[in-house]
Design an enzyme around this catalytic site. Sequence first.
Site, PDB file in Angstrom:
ATOM      1  N   ASP A 236      -4.140  -7.055  -4.278  1.00 18.32           N
ATOM      2  CA  ASP A 236      -5.000  -6.771  -3.132  1.00 18.32           C
ATOM      3  C   ASP A 236      -4.500  -7.654  -1.995  1.00 18.32           C
ATOM      4  OD1 ASP A 236      -6.933  -6.794  -1.181  1.00 18.32           O
ATOM      5  OD2 ASP A 236      -8.628  -6.987  -2.568  1.00 18.32           O
TER       6      ASP A 236
ATOM      7  N   SER B 163      -1.276   1.044  15.386  1.00 18.82           N
ATOM      8  CA  SER B 163      -1.782   2.406  15.592  1.00 18.82           C
ATOM      9  C   SER B 163      -1.997   2.625  17.088  1.00 18.82           C
ATOM     10  CB  SER B 163      -3.120   2.577  14.871  1.00 18.82           C
ATOM     11  OG  SER B 163      -3.798   3.711  15.349  1.00 18.82           O
TER      12      SER B 163
ATOM     13  N   SER C 107      -4.660  -2.013  -8.032  1.00 17.93           N
ATOM     14  CA  SER C 107      -4.510  -1.587  -9.437  1.00 17.93           C
ATOM     15  C   SER C 107      -5.063  -0.181  -9.646  1.00 17.93           C
ATOM     16  CB  SER C 107      -5.178  -2.587 -10.381  1.00 17.93           C
ATOM     17  OG  SER C 107      -6.469  -2.863  -9.932  1.00 17.93           O
TER      18      SER C 107
ATOM     19  N   GLY D  90       0.814  -1.225   0.000  1.00 17.06           N
ATOM     20  CA  GLY D  90       0.000   0.000   0.000  1.00 17.06           C
ATOM     21  C   GLY D  90       0.836   1.259   0.000  1.00 17.06           C
TER      22      GLY D  90
ATOM     23  N   ASN E 178       2.101  -2.238   5.465  1.00 21.87           N
ATOM     24  CA  ASN E 178       1.605  -0.868   5.662  1.00 21.87           C
ATOM     25  C   ASN E 178       0.152  -0.674   5.223  1.00 21.87           C
ATOM     26  OD1 ASN E 178       1.932   2.278   5.703  1.00 21.87           O
ATOM     27  ND2 ASN E 178       1.284   1.778   3.613  1.00 21.87           N
TER      28      ASN E 178
ATOM     29  N   ILE F 215      -1.290  10.994  12.074  1.00 21.68           N
ATOM     30  CA  ILE F 215      -0.270  11.415  11.111  1.00 21.68           C
ATOM     31  C   ILE F 215      -0.963  12.149   9.956  1.00 21.68           C
ATOM     32  CG2 ILE F 215       1.630  10.620   9.622  1.00 21.68           C
ATOM     33  CD1 ILE F 215       2.031  10.011  12.670  1.00 21.68           C
TER      34      ILE F 215
ATOM     35  N   TYR G 270     -11.403  -0.916  13.372  1.00 19.50           N
ATOM     36  CA  TYR G 270     -10.012  -0.487  13.141  1.00 19.50           C
ATOM     37  C   TYR G 270      -9.138  -0.806  14.368  1.00 19.50           C
ATOM     38  CZ  TYR G 270      -6.219   2.715  11.725  1.00 19.50           C
ATOM     39  OH  TYR G 270      -4.997   3.266  11.371  1.00 19.50           O
TER      40      TYR G 270
HETATM   41  P1  NAI Z   1      -3.557   5.977   3.109  1.00 22.92           P
HETATM   42  O1  NAI Z   1      -5.013   5.729   2.975  1.00 22.92           O
HETATM   43  O2  NAI Z   1      -3.030   7.315   2.709  1.00 22.92           O
HETATM   44  O3  NAI Z   1      -2.746   4.867   2.291  1.00 22.92           O
HETATM   45  C1  NAI Z   1      -3.054   3.501   2.393  1.00 22.92           C
HETATM   46  C2  NAI Z   1      -2.618   2.814   1.113  1.00 22.92           C
HETATM   47  O4  NAI Z   1      -2.982   1.430   1.224  1.00 22.92           O
HETATM   48  C3  NAI Z   1      -3.323   3.366  -0.128  1.00 22.92           C
HETATM   49  O5  NAI Z   1      -2.381   3.628  -1.147  1.00 22.92           O
HETATM   50  C4  NAI Z   1      -4.280   2.250  -0.512  1.00 22.92           C
HETATM   51  O6  NAI Z   1      -4.560   2.181  -1.900  1.00 22.92           O
HETATM   52  C5  NAI Z   1      -3.518   1.028  -0.024  1.00 22.92           C
HETATM   53  N1  NAI Z   1      -4.412  -0.117   0.145  1.00 22.92           N
HETATM   54  C6  NAI Z   1      -5.645  -0.124   0.717  1.00 22.92           C
HETATM   55  N2  NAI Z   1      -6.188  -1.350   0.641  1.00 22.92           N
HETATM   56  C7  NAI Z   1      -5.268  -2.142   0.021  1.00 22.92           C
HETATM   57  C8  NAI Z   1      -5.247  -3.497  -0.349  1.00 22.92           C
HETATM   58  N3  NAI Z   1      -6.284  -4.303  -0.085  1.00 22.92           N
HETATM   59  N4  NAI Z   1      -4.162  -3.984  -0.987  1.00 22.92           N
HETATM   60  C9  NAI Z   1      -3.098  -3.184  -1.269  1.00 22.92           C
HETATM   61  N5  NAI Z   1      -3.060  -1.876  -0.933  1.00 22.92           N
HETATM   62  C10 NAI Z   1      -4.133  -1.365  -0.302  1.00 22.92           C
HETATM   63  O7  NAI Z   1      -3.193   5.628   4.623  1.00 22.92           O
HETATM   64  P2  NAI Z   1      -1.991   6.128   5.541  1.00 22.92           P
HETATM   65  O8  NAI Z   1      -2.499   7.187   6.413  1.00 22.92           O
HETATM   66  O9  NAI Z   1      -0.779   6.355   4.744  1.00 22.92           O
HETATM   67  O10 NAI Z   1      -1.807   4.835   6.462  1.00 22.92           O
HETATM   68  C11 NAI Z   1      -0.830   3.835   6.200  1.00 22.92           C
HETATM   69  C12 NAI Z   1      -0.874   2.822   7.342  1.00 22.92           C
HETATM   70  O11 NAI Z   1      -0.592   3.479   8.575  1.00 22.92           O
HETATM   71  C13 NAI Z   1      -2.246   2.158   7.517  1.00 22.92           C
HETATM   72  O12 NAI Z   1      -2.069   0.816   7.909  1.00 22.92           O
HETATM   73  C14 NAI Z   1      -2.863   2.956   8.655  1.00 22.92           C
HETATM   74  O13 NAI Z   1      -3.830   2.222   9.335  1.00 22.92           O
HETATM   75  C15 NAI Z   1      -1.624   3.223   9.503  1.00 22.92           C
HETATM   76  N6  NAI Z   1      -1.773   4.355  10.395  1.00 22.92           N
HETATM   77  C16 NAI Z   1      -2.082   5.594   9.900  1.00 22.92           C
HETATM   78  C17 NAI Z   1      -2.215   6.656  10.767  1.00 22.92           C
HETATM   79  C18 NAI Z   1      -2.544   8.027  10.297  1.00 22.92           C
HETATM   80  O14 NAI Z   1      -2.784   8.891  11.149  1.00 22.92           O
HETATM   81  N7  NAI Z   1      -2.551   8.311   9.024  1.00 22.92           N
HETATM   82  C19 NAI Z   1      -2.014   6.487  12.213  1.00 22.92           C
HETATM   83  C20 NAI Z   1      -1.695   5.154  12.609  1.00 22.92           C
HETATM   84  C21 NAI Z   1      -1.569   4.138  11.720  1.00 22.92           C
END
Ligand code: NAI
Length: 267
Positions: free
Chosen positions: A83, A162, A56, A30, A110, A208, A175
Amino acid sequence: MTEEKNFFDEIEGLDTTCRRLSGLSALVTGCAQGIGRRIALELAKEGADIVINDLSSQKEKANKVAQYIESHLDREAWMVEADVSDIEDVKRAKTQVEENFGKIDILVNNAGINRDNFFTKMEKKDWDQVLSVNLDSVFNCTHTFLDHIQDSAQGRVISLSSVVGERGNIGQVNYASSKAGIIGFTKALAQELVRDDVTVNAVAPGFIATKMVLDMPEKVKDKIKKQIPMARFGKPKEVARTVTFLASKDASYITGEVIRMNGGFYL
Ligand code: NAI
């Protein structure tokens, strides 16, 4: 577009002279955007070749990350669409990685989503989807790529938990459960893989500044900031650099840990 431009402008300033991960390869799930994107770039900056994974539908963004790594950080980057909640898709991706890229040493779990609602209103499909993307994916990717990681001289599994997995949060029962599950996964697997010299760790970020957080209503964001002693959201770079540290030899004696980074919000 502006967000994209600013993002890559900031990366221009990265120091590529420090190469703690030379000779290693990492798969970041991701990583077309957000924290994952920054992790991919920081790992590449430290010398790792990168397998970029995302859905994709994120292909265009993922390709930009790959192009940046190859043109500015002088590392190999290869995109595999998959996925990660679907183990058959992950197995297919592994075959492609082996045919086109080689083996990986470092896995960064991630990919993650949220589908927030009060528990009384939460539908089973939202529970299932969040658990499968956030937690099943960690099983799917780690289990599928484990032979690569065990073969490595510096095998690493690093997963994104998280603060919500530790303290809970209103509207996030699904979550919170998925992110708490990652902590249990990390502590148990770390004990199993010690004999292979593979370390298994998690990071638990607070709020974040990525789309997931920035999309919240202004009122909610202001309320959250007031509860954070540092009075600001964290930066993707701050998470990515901790992940990079865990991937490096500097963290060789750390396993089964969950590193909190939340500006003092939860201690
Ligand atoms: P984001 O939504 O900006 O990015 C997540 C990415 O994962 C996206 O590019 C999405 O297309 C991809 N994704 C989603 N489902 C998928 C799947 N089934 N297969 C492959 N890729 C997939 O999220 P962000 O904020 O960058 O978060 C990244 C990680 O950090 C996540 O696990 C989130 O739970 C965790 N996190 C985020 C926090 C925040 O405040 N943003 C805080 C704590 C943890």
